[in-house]
Design an enzyme around this catalytic site. Structure first.
Site, PDB file in Angstrom:
ATOM      1  N   ASP A  38      -5.441   0.734   3.325  1.00  0.00           N
ATOM      2  CA  ASP A  38      -5.637   2.080   2.319  1.00  0.00           C
ATOM      3  C   ASP A  38      -4.111   2.786   2.373  1.00  0.00           C
ATOM      4  O   ASP A  38      -3.318   2.469   3.062  1.00  0.00           O
ATOM      5  CB  ASP A  38      -6.443   3.028   3.244  1.00  0.00           C
TER       6      ASP A  38
HETATM    7  N1  URA Z   1      -9.708  -0.457   7.848  1.00  0.00           N
HETATM    8  C1  URA Z   1      -9.567   0.746   7.153  1.00  0.00           C
HETATM    9  O1  URA Z   1     -10.366   1.717   7.255  1.00  0.00           O
HETATM   10  N2  URA Z   1      -8.540   0.889   6.384  1.00  0.00           N
HETATM   11  C2  URA Z   1      -7.523  -0.006   6.279  1.00  0.00           C
HETATM   12  O2  URA Z   1      -6.547   0.373   5.568  1.00  0.00           O
HETATM   13  C3  URA Z   1      -7.472  -1.123   6.984  1.00  0.00           C
HETATM   14  C4  URA Z   1      -8.575  -1.281   7.682  1.00  0.00           C
END
Ligand code: URA
Length: 240
Positions: free
Chosen positions: A105
């Site tokens: 993310d």
């Molecule tokens: N899980 C998440 O919630 N976000 C990420 O960036 C990676 C795994």
């Protein structure tokens, strides 16, 4: 087609043009067995044999880059409005088809693997192959041994049963901290698992992929090529 010698070496090895020019000027490069010290020298890759330090220049098919993704960057190859992780690499790298093997993310930090090896990228991302990824997570809320057990059994979230995962709590109490190892990568998986545990993620960093650890020497935004052993580990991930 004739191209500049420094450009050909740079495109083939992904070394910077500056490094390639220095190699040529220092006499490390020969064309058809004859040393060439001018970076502007033109070669025809279809016909000429180029050697660097006596080794024939063989186009390397695949590149594997470990990046410590900083917050604020998208794990995509291009975006009209926002900065992407490719903006952190020299421009010429865009030309060899590198893209992130899996997404983090925008607000997640840590190990992002960039490669042009589509088969390996697919295996690392596919839930079928169960490649392990470990995250360090800090939450607003309290993680307990009850959560450890529930996660080990496979949380059921929104009608989907997650694969069994490992939660190791390293800081108990409010604002708990833990390492969480999962073998799949659904959308916002860690955040949703933590939400299910009554906690909100305040910091998330991926620490390892398929047993390869994020290099602690890489500050957010920095990157390096994988070592040969690391390359083998990511290529073999999920094959067993
Ligand atoms: N899980 C998440 O919630 N976000 C990420 O960036 C990676 C795994």
């Amino acid at each position: 087609m004739a191209e500049r010698l420094d450009k050909v070496i740079s495109n083939t090895t992904l070394q910077s043009r500056t490094v390639c020019k220095a190699l040529i000027r220092n006499g490390a490069v020969s064309v058809n067995g004859v040393p060439v010290k001018t970076p502007e020298f033109h070669v025809d890759t279809g016909k000429d044999t180029i050697a660097v330090n006596g080794e024939p220049l063989s186009p390397r098919r695949f590149f594997y880059i470990m990046m410590n993704k900083p917050r604020g960057y998208l794990s995509t190859t291009e975006d009209r409005y926002e900065r992407t992780v490719l903006d952190l690499l020299p421009g010429e790298y865009g030309k060899c088809g590198l893209s992130p093997a899996g997404r983090l993310d925008r607000d997640t930090e840590g190990f992002l693997l960039l490669t042009n090896d589509g088969e390996t990228a697919h295996r690392l991302m596919s839930p079928k192959h169960h490649a392990e990824k470990t995250y360090f997570v800090r939450v607003a809320g309290m993680l307990t041994d009850e959560h450890v057990r529930a996660i080990a059994q496979g949380l059921r979230i929104d009608g989907y049963t997650c694969l069994p995962a490992e939660l190791k709590i390293v800081q108990k109490g409010e604002n708990s901290e833990a390492f969480l190892t999962i073998r799949e990568g659904k959308f916002h998986q860690i955040k949703r698992m933590m939400y299910f545990c009554g906690c909100e993620v305040t910091y998330l960093c991926r620490m390892s992929i398929a047993g390869v650890q994020l290099d602690p020497a890489l500050a957010p935004g920095a990157w390096r090529f994988l070592t040969d052993a690391e390359e083998r580990a990511v290529r073999d991930a999920g094959k067993r």
